[in-house]
Write a protein that holds these residues in place. Structure first.
Motif, mmCIF file in Angstrom:
data_model
loop_
_atom_site.group_PDB
_atom_site.id
_atom_site.type_symbol
_atom_site.label_atom_id
_atom_site.label_comp_id
_atom_site.label_asym_id
_atom_site.label_seq_id
_atom_site.Cartn_x
_atom_site.Cartn_y
_atom_site.Cartn_z
ATOM 1 N N GLU A 6 31.983 34.620 28.441
ATOM 2 C CA GLU A 6 31.994 36.054 28.119
ATOM 3 C C GLU A 6 32.476 36.872 29.319
ATOM 4 O OE1 GLU A 6 29.125 34.170 27.743
ATOM 5 O OE2 GLU A 6 29.399 33.809 25.607
ATOM 6 N N GLU A 7 31.960 36.541 30.512
ATOM 7 C CA GLU A 7 32.367 37.252 31.719
ATOM 8 C C GLU A 7 33.855 37.037 31.986
ATOM 9 O OE1 GLU A 7 28.342 37.094 34.495
ATOM 10 O OE2 GLU A 7 29.679 35.356 34.455
ATOM 11 N N LYS A 8 34.308 35.806 31.782
ATOM 12 C CA LYS A 8 35.717 35.485 32.006
ATOM 13 C C LYS A 8 36.605 36.267 31.048
ATOM 14 C CE LYS A 8 37.103 31.233 33.137
ATOM 15 N NZ LYS A 8 37.460 29.805 33.003
ATOM 16 N N ALA A 9 36.203 36.328 29.769
ATOM 17 C CA ALA A 9 36.984 37.059 28.774
ATOM 18 C C ALA A 9 37.055 38.545 29.119
ATOM 19 C CB ALA A 9 36.385 36.858 27.385
ATOM 20 N N LYS A 64 40.373 40.530 30.238
ATOM 21 C CA LYS A 64 40.752 41.682 29.424
ATOM 22 C C LYS A 64 41.098 42.869 30.330
ATOM 23 C CE LYS A 64 38.866 44.625 25.769
ATOM 24 N NZ LYS A 64 37.653 44.940 25.003
ATOM 25 N N LYS A 65 40.333 43.012 31.418
ATOM 26 C CA LYS A 65 40.579 44.102 32.365
ATOM 27 C C LYS A 65 41.803 43.834 33.238
ATOM 28 C CE LYS A 65 35.816 45.691 32.944
ATOM 29 N NZ LYS A 65 34.698 45.815 33.885
ATOM 30 N N HIS A 66 42.141 42.536 33.420
ATOM 31 C CA HIS A 66 43.236 42.159 34.315
ATOM 32 C C HIS A 66 44.219 41.241 33.587
ATOM 33 C CE1 HIS A 66 40.906 43.821 37.636
ATOM 34 N NE2 HIS A 66 39.859 43.183 37.145
ATOM 35 N N PRO A 67 45.010 41.787 32.662
ATOM 36 C CA PRO A 67 45.924 40.946 31.886
ATOM 37 C C PRO A 67 46.996 40.263 32.751
ATOM 38 C CG PRO A 67 46.298 43.268 31.436
ATOM 39 C CD PRO A 67 45.074 43.182 32.282
ATOM 40 N N GLU A 68 47.357 40.870 33.868
ATOM 41 C CA GLU A 68 48.372 40.251 34.731
ATOM 42 C C GLU A 68 47.867 38.938 35.322
ATOM 43 O OE1 GLU A 68 45.804 42.761 37.379
ATOM 44 O OE2 GLU A 68 46.703 43.049 35.429
ATOM 45 N N LEU A 69 46.573 38.848 35.565
ATOM 46 C CA LEU A 69 46.002 37.594 36.079
ATOM 47 C C LEU A 69 45.951 36.535 34.985
ATOM 48 C CD1 LEU A 69 43.085 38.897 38.334
ATOM 49 C CD2 LEU A 69 45.300 38.021 39.032
ATOM 50 N N LYS A 70 45.728 36.982 33.761
ATOM 51 C CA LYS A 70 45.686 36.029 32.643
ATOM 52 C C LYS A 70 47.044 35.333 32.519
ATOM 53 C CE LYS A 70 44.520 35.737 27.751
ATOM 54 N NZ LYS A 70 44.043 36.469 26.587
ATOM 55 N N ARG A 91 44.762 31.888 45.403
ATOM 56 C CA ARG A 91 44.768 31.394 44.029
ATOM 57 C C ARG A 91 43.592 30.441 43.792
ATOM 58 N NH1 ARG A 91 49.701 29.668 43.877
ATOM 59 N NH2 ARG A 91 50.554 31.561 43.013
ATOM 60 N N ALA A 92 43.336 29.560 44.760
ATOM 61 C CA ALA A 92 42.228 28.611 44.642
ATOM 62 C C ALA A 92 40.879 29.336 44.639
ATOM 63 C CB ALA A 92 42.272 27.605 45.786
ATOM 64 N N LYS A 93 40.761 30.362 45.472
ATOM 65 C CA LYS A 93 39.519 31.128 45.527
ATOM 66 C C LYS A 93 39.284 31.861 44.206
ATOM 67 C CE LYS A 93 37.085 34.106 48.766
ATOM 68 N NZ LYS A 93 37.195 34.894 49.987
ATOM 69 N N MET A 94 40.345 32.432 43.658
ATOM 70 C CA MET A 94 40.230 33.143 42.383
ATOM 71 C C MET A 94 39.857 32.167 41.267
ATOM 72 S SD MET A 94 40.072 35.769 40.768
ATOM 73 C CE MET A 94 40.886 37.297 40.885
ATOM 74 N N LYS A 142 49.280 34.920 34.891
ATOM 75 C CA LYS A 142 49.485 34.035 36.040
ATOM 76 C C LYS A 142 48.702 32.752 35.885
ATOM 77 C CE LYS A 142 50.606 37.358 39.653
ATOM 78 N NZ LYS A 142 50.240 37.917 40.944
ATOM 79 N N LEU A 143 47.459 32.860 35.406
ATOM 80 C CA LEU A 143 46.629 31.667 35.241
ATOM 81 C C LEU A 143 47.191 30.744 34.160
ATOM 82 C CD1 LEU A 143 43.074 33.202 35.577
ATOM 83 C CD2 LEU A 143 44.188 31.647 37.171
ATOM 84 N N GLU A 144 47.693 31.335 33.087
ATOM 85 C CA GLU A 144 48.298 30.525 32.039
ATOM 86 C C GLU A 144 49.566 29.864 32.550
ATOM 87 O OE1 GLU A 144 48.729 33.232 28.766
ATOM 88 O OE2 GLU A 144 46.620 33.095 28.227
ATOM 89 N N GLY A 145 50.298 30.557 33.414
ATOM 90 C CA GLY A 145 51.499 29.993 34.024
ATOM 91 C C GLY A 145 51.165 28.831 34.942
ATOM 92 N N ASP A 146 50.025 28.908 35.636
ATOM 93 C CA ASP A 146 49.602 27.827 36.533
ATOM 94 C C ASP A 146 49.192 26.581 35.766
ATOM 95 O OD1 ASP A 146 50.021 29.398 38.712
ATOM 96 O OD2 ASP A 146 47.926 29.940 39.030
ATOM 97 N N LYS A 147 48.654 26.767 34.540
ATOM 98 C CA LYS A 147 48.191 25.628 33.742
ATOM 99 C C LYS A 147 49.347 24.816 33.188
ATOM 100 C CE LYS A 147 43.779 27.667 32.419
ATOM 101 N NZ LYS A 147 42.981 28.207 31.320
ATOM 102 N N LYS A 148 50.507 25.458 33.010
ATOM 103 C CA LYS A 148 51.674 24.775 32.417
ATOM 104 C C LYS A 148 52.298 23.784 33.341
ATOM 105 C CE LYS A 148 52.836 28.499 29.295
ATOM 106 N NZ LYS A 148 53.790 29.484 28.919
#
Length: 177
Positions: free
Chosen positions: A156-159, A163-169, A143-146, A171-177
């Motif tokens: 732009e690259e992040k977006a 967009k290609k990996h919505p499941e990671l989006k 997770r830290a490496k990602m 998870k990342l939003e879940g980590d921010k909470k």
């Protein structure tokens, strides 16, 4: 006349074959369009050097991470051999020039782009399965490496990546909470 032409052709052929050296089996250059040695080849070479480890590695593959760690603690000599092989791989990777690293990244990216949708799904499933087998420490490290990779990306690259990996989006939003 025919004999002299035949003799000269044989002489030319003999001179040509003696002037060129045959490449030893392992040093043959890769044919155009085909990759040179892959990691699987290196693994096969390693297993040829250590035939006693082939069966052991197959057993280790079938174990869960916890079972694997316990087994390796019971067999420190095998753990040492595996660690030595890993250290060799890490050393080779550390000694790569930035150009070589970019070339490898480009090749991996190209291979990924050339996968069929079925192959992509199969790969995703395999990666997900491997992710489920990770220990909590390994998951945190991943997770830290990602997160580090995402932080290095432009917005732009992040977006595009998310967009290609919505499941990671998610998870990342879940980590921010």
């Amino acid at each position: 006349m025919k004999t002299s032409i035949l003799g000269l052709s044989l002489l030319a052929l003999l001179v040509a074959t003696t002037a060129t050296q045959a490449a030893p089996e392992g040093d043959k250059p890769a044919r155009k369009g085909l990759p040179a040695k892959r990691d699987g080849d290196r693994r096969d070479e390693f297993l040829k050097q250590h035939p006693e480890l082939r069966e052991t590695l197959e057993k280790l593959k079938a174990m869960s991470p916890e079972e694997r760690q316990a087994w390796l603690k019971e067999h420190p000599e095998i753990a040492a051999k595996i660690e030595k092989a890993r250290a060799g791989l890490k050393e080779r990777a550390d000694n790569l020039t930035p150009e070589q690293k970019e070339k490898i990244k480009a090749g991996l990216k190209e291979r990924a782009e050339n996968l069929t949708p079925e192959q992509k799904e199969k790969l995703k499933a395999k990666l997900k399965e491997r992710g489920e087998d990770l220990t909590p420490e390994q998951k945190e490290k991943l997770r830290a490496k990602m997160q580090e990779r995402l932080d290095k990306m432009t917005p732009e690259e992040k977006a595009e990546f998310l967009k290609k990996h919505p499941e990671l989006k998610e998870k990342l939003e879940g980590d921010k909470k």
